[in-house]
Design a protein around this motif. Structure first.
Motif, mmCIF file in Angstrom:
data_model
loop_
_atom_site.group_PDB
_atom_site.id
_atom_site.type_symbol
_atom_site.label_atom_id
_atom_site.label_comp_id
_atom_site.label_asym_id
_atom_site.label_seq_id
_atom_site.Cartn_x
_atom_site.Cartn_y
_atom_site.Cartn_z
ATOM 1 N N ASN A 300 0.827 -1.212 0.000
ATOM 2 C CA ASN A 300 0.000 0.000 0.000
ATOM 3 C C ASN A 300 0.859 1.258 0.000
ATOM 4 O OD1 ASN A 300 -2.486 -1.363 0.004
ATOM 5 N ND2 ASN A 300 -2.491 -1.547 2.238
ATOM 6 N N ALA A 301 1.959 1.227 0.751
ATOM 7 C CA ALA A 301 2.854 2.387 0.810
ATOM 8 C C ALA A 301 3.532 2.620 -0.535
ATOM 9 C CB ALA A 301 3.902 2.191 1.904
ATOM 10 N N ALA A 304 0.930 4.138 -2.941
ATOM 11 C CA ALA A 304 0.437 5.445 -2.490
ATOM 12 C C ALA A 304 1.346 6.580 -2.939
ATOM 13 C CB ALA A 304 0.305 5.459 -0.967
ATOM 14 N N SER A 305 2.604 6.247 -3.237
ATOM 15 C CA SER A 305 3.555 7.273 -3.645
ATOM 16 C C SER A 305 3.477 7.586 -5.133
ATOM 17 C CB SER A 305 4.989 6.814 -3.315
ATOM 18 O OG SER A 305 5.136 6.599 -1.930
ATOM 19 N N THR A 311 -7.793 5.075 -6.020
ATOM 20 C CA THR A 311 -7.499 4.895 -4.603
ATOM 21 C C THR A 311 -7.961 3.521 -4.129
ATOM 22 O OG1 THR A 311 -7.759 7.252 -4.228
ATOM 23 C CG2 THR A 311 -7.857 5.829 -2.296
ATOM 24 N N ARG A 313 -6.839 0.440 -0.787
ATOM 25 C CA ARG A 313 -5.961 -0.010 0.284
ATOM 26 C C ARG A 313 -6.224 -1.486 0.510
ATOM 27 N NH1 ARG A 313 -5.516 -1.180 5.561
ATOM 28 N NH2 ARG A 313 -3.542 -0.613 6.585
#
Length: 718
Positions: A300-301, A304-305, A311, A313
């Protein structure tokens, strides 16, 4: 809908995707979120609602995927599912062209060319145009066929393609353009179409004939597309045109897993789907049935960048899990040792070998590890790129090294002699026969009275090998570097299509030489007991490029070389290319079910620069540190940079087969002592001719007189 009992088999998001049947729907299916299950149940739901199966069109990227989905559907609703129009984009286009192809000038009996046919046509055209042959460099027929496919799928011009992907062929641009024109004309004149023409001609029909668009739209009332993020411009346009009159399209995919731009895929297609189909309902599948939450937190990290993603998660369905491990290695040799150690731990702890995978950005990134696994007799299979010892250019260089040690090695010497321009197997046999009769094979090769046009080249090679052997202070790294310099012109001539890639792999082999005490150790590791790649994957660790790993999963996953220049690749320069590298990282991380281990070397080998310090991958820096368990190499002291810059020696770090090495002293050698030389390997001291001269009988290289003040010798204690 009691027969299907949807609520018992689907989570709320999957259920919504299955039961929304009218209008455009975009299903963003995160990694491991049950994408195939959703498609199968939607097919079953449509038929259960009384929709004629023949009005459903399922488009996939492989025939196997479509067949599997329809088979699973039949288990829910029976054999009626066989009436669904299921298959690949190209298969659907072919069926339509048999009906409507005459509208764009195709004969009713047009013939489809297979890959071999296409290559043979290019071979014929190149021969007719006199572009290849003795002393000429020109792309092979296989490369020309691949280029033609890329041109069709991307819409690029020949000049653009060469500039972007084949820059070493720039001098041949005009000739390649002529060949491509000839290929198109030949197909048209003979009623032939290739695989990519199927899409092009079918699109031409749809664009130019509104009556056909409307008729096909009425026939295909419900369209489902799998892996929509991998579509190219032609495929996305086909979907839009076939949906004329209803827009009942469900596209399923994951924008974060679009990693095939090199094949022509355009991830903008999935991002722009709501614009192409106004009123699109977007459904996001976030529940992951594969991994544990600590691994998913990392994934997820990563995503997310990035920019311009839908969107989502990912949340684990399974409880528990441990944080991914991040190992700070010294260099790629140390990285290989660490990963091999961990693989052995996994095997000892009951994880089957086929549930362990090592993933990497490029095929040559695994070379150090391949040698390490072979040294430990850990069987593996490699996917995506050849295994180190299978590639012909690697075999060529190793044969040069074998010949350097033993000129009477028939296989190696014959292979090397045949690398000389104009020298064939018969001449090589004659030279070898004379070498066998000669008291000094090297001297014969260096000064022999050869009569062929290749005579000077053979003598030059003989002098090079003789010179390397005579320099007692020459290390293995320098010897291989000189051999590589001799081999490079052959490489560029005979592997014109991809010699930059092959050269990069050979330079990695050069870097690997620093791991070995001598040439014999290196050859033993790389050439003896090579894994049998013909067997299945059972009982074997999987080594795979990330591209080849998409869609697969393993209990334990190791990811190599997360540093700048390796991952992201140094070829990735634009923001768009870097974003695809990020998606590739995301795909890699989401392959792990339980154990995820990432490795980041502090130094990598760069041709011309040696071992240089590198920064951790920018993608690692985007992940919060608390999501990892960090393990650093214990030897990273203040002096490590100096030690690495002169060439790391990892032979002592690996499990020693027989010996512990220590530096020799000039006057410390005695008769009967076992010694090791960087090129000639192990040997026995036979005579001492003075304080600085000894005669050593080497196991494979025979007797040599050495000056102990310059020869790179170590004493072997048993």
């Amino acid at each position: 809908m009691s027969l299907l009992n949807l609520e018992a088999h689907l989570n709320p998001q999957q259920l919504e995707a299955v039961t929304t049947i009218l209008g455009p729907v975009l299903v963003i299916a995160g990694a491991g979120s049950g994408k195939t299950r959703t498609i199968v149940y939607r097919l079953a739901y449509l038929m259960d609602q009384g929709i004629d199966p023949s009005s459903i069109l399922l488009l996939t990227f492989t025939k196997k995927a479509a067949s599997s989905m329809l088979q699973r559907t039949s288990e829910l609703v029976g054999m009626e599912s066989n009436r669904v129009r299921g298959g690949t984009f190209h298969g659907f286009a072919h069926r339509m062209l048999r009906i409507y192809g005459h509208l764009v000038g195709l004969p009713l009996n047009f013939v489809i060319l297979d890959r071999t046919d296409v290559q043979n046509i290019f071979g014929m055209l190149v021969k007719e145009m006199d572009l290849a042959g003795k002393g000429k460099r020109f792309p092979s027929k296989a490369t020309l066929a691949a280029m033609a496919s890329k041109l069709a799928n991307t819409g690029m011009s020949v000049r653009e393609l060469i500039r972007n992907e084949f820059s070493h062929m720039e001098s041949e641009t005009l000739s390649i353009e002529a060949v491509m024109r000839g290929y198109t004309q030949y197909k048209q004149a003979n009623g032939l179409v290739d695989y990519d023409d199927l899409l092009l001609y079918w699109l031409q029909v749809l664009r130019e004939h509104s009556t056909v668009r409307e008729a096909v739209g009425r026939e295909c009332q419900f369209i489902m597309v799998d892996e929509y993020q991998d579509t190219n411009g032609l495929q996305a346009e086909m979907v839009r045109l076939v949906a004329t009159g209803h827009d009942n399209v469900m596209a399923v995919g994951d924008d974060a897993q679009s990693i095939y731009a090199f094949r022509g895929a355009n991830y903008r297609n999935i991002l722009d789907f709501p614009n192409h189909f106004p009123g699109t309902k977007i459904i996001v599948l976030e529940k992951n049935y594969r991994s544990t939450q600590p691994n998913l937190d990392c994934a997820n990290a990563i995503i997310a960048s990035g920019e311009q993603y839908f969107t989502k998660r990912l949340c684990a369905h399974r409880p528990g899990g441990v944080r991914p491990l991040l190992y700070g290695a010294v260099d790629e040799g140390d990285q290989a040792i660490f990963v091999a150690n961990r693989i052995e731990e996994c095997l000892q702890n009951g994880i089957p070998a086929h549930e362990i995978a090592v993933l990497f950005r490029a095929a040559f990134h695994s070379f150090h590890l391949e040698a390490e696994l072979k040294a430990r007799s850990i069987p593996f299979v490699k996917r995506g790129g050849q295994a180190l010892v299978e590639a012909s250019h690697i075999k060529d260089l190793l044969s040069l090294l074998r010949m350097l040690i033993n000129p009477l090695d028939r296989l190696a010497t014959t292979r090397v002699l045949c690398l000389v321009k104009g020298l064939g197997p018969k001449a090589a046999d004659r030279i070898l026969a004379e070498m066998l009769r000669s008291e000094d094979p090297w001297q014969y090769m260096a000064v022999g009275a050869f009569k062929g046009a290749w005579a000077d080249a053979v003598r030059d090679l003989g002098r090079l090998l003789q010179d390397i052997r005579s320099k007692e202070d020459m290390g293995l790294f320098t010897a291989i570097k000189l051999l590589l310099e001799w081999y490079r012109p052959y490489l560029e001539m005979h592997y014109y299509d991809d010699y930059p890639k092959r050269l990069q792999e050979l330079q990695q082999l050069l870097a690997m030489s620093n791991r070995y005490a001598d040439a014999m150790d290196m050859l033993t590791d790389l050439t003896l007991e090579a894994p049998d790649m013909t067997q299945d994957d059972a009982g074997r660790v999987c080594l795979s490029t990330i591209h080849s790993a998409k869609g697969l999963e393993w209990q334990a996953v190791f990811l190599l070389s997360l540093c700048e220049g390796r991952f992201p690749s140094h070829f990735a320069e634009s923001d768009q290319e870097l974003d695809e590298e990020r998606r590739l990282f995301y795909v890699a991380v989401t392959r792990a079910k339980d154990l995820l281990c990432l490795s980041c070397p502090a130094f990598i080998y760069v041709p011309g620069g040696g071992n240089i310090p590198v920064n951790p991958s920018r993608f690692l820096k985007e992940i919060p540190g608390e999501l990892f368990s960090v393990l650093r190499y214990e030897g990273l002291t203040s002096g490590v940079k100096e030690r690495i810059s002169t060439g790391p020696k990892f032979a002592e770090s690996r499990p020693a087969a027989t010996a512990v090495l220590r530096e020799g002293v000039a006057n410390a050698y005695g008769v009967g002592m076992k010694v090791r030389h960087s090129i000639f390997g192990a040997g026995l001291v036979k005579r001492c001719l003075g304080p600085n001269k000894i005669v050593v009988a080497f196991d494979t290289a025979g007797e040599k007189t050495l000056n102990t003040t310059v020869a790179k010798l170590t004493i072997i204690d048993y």
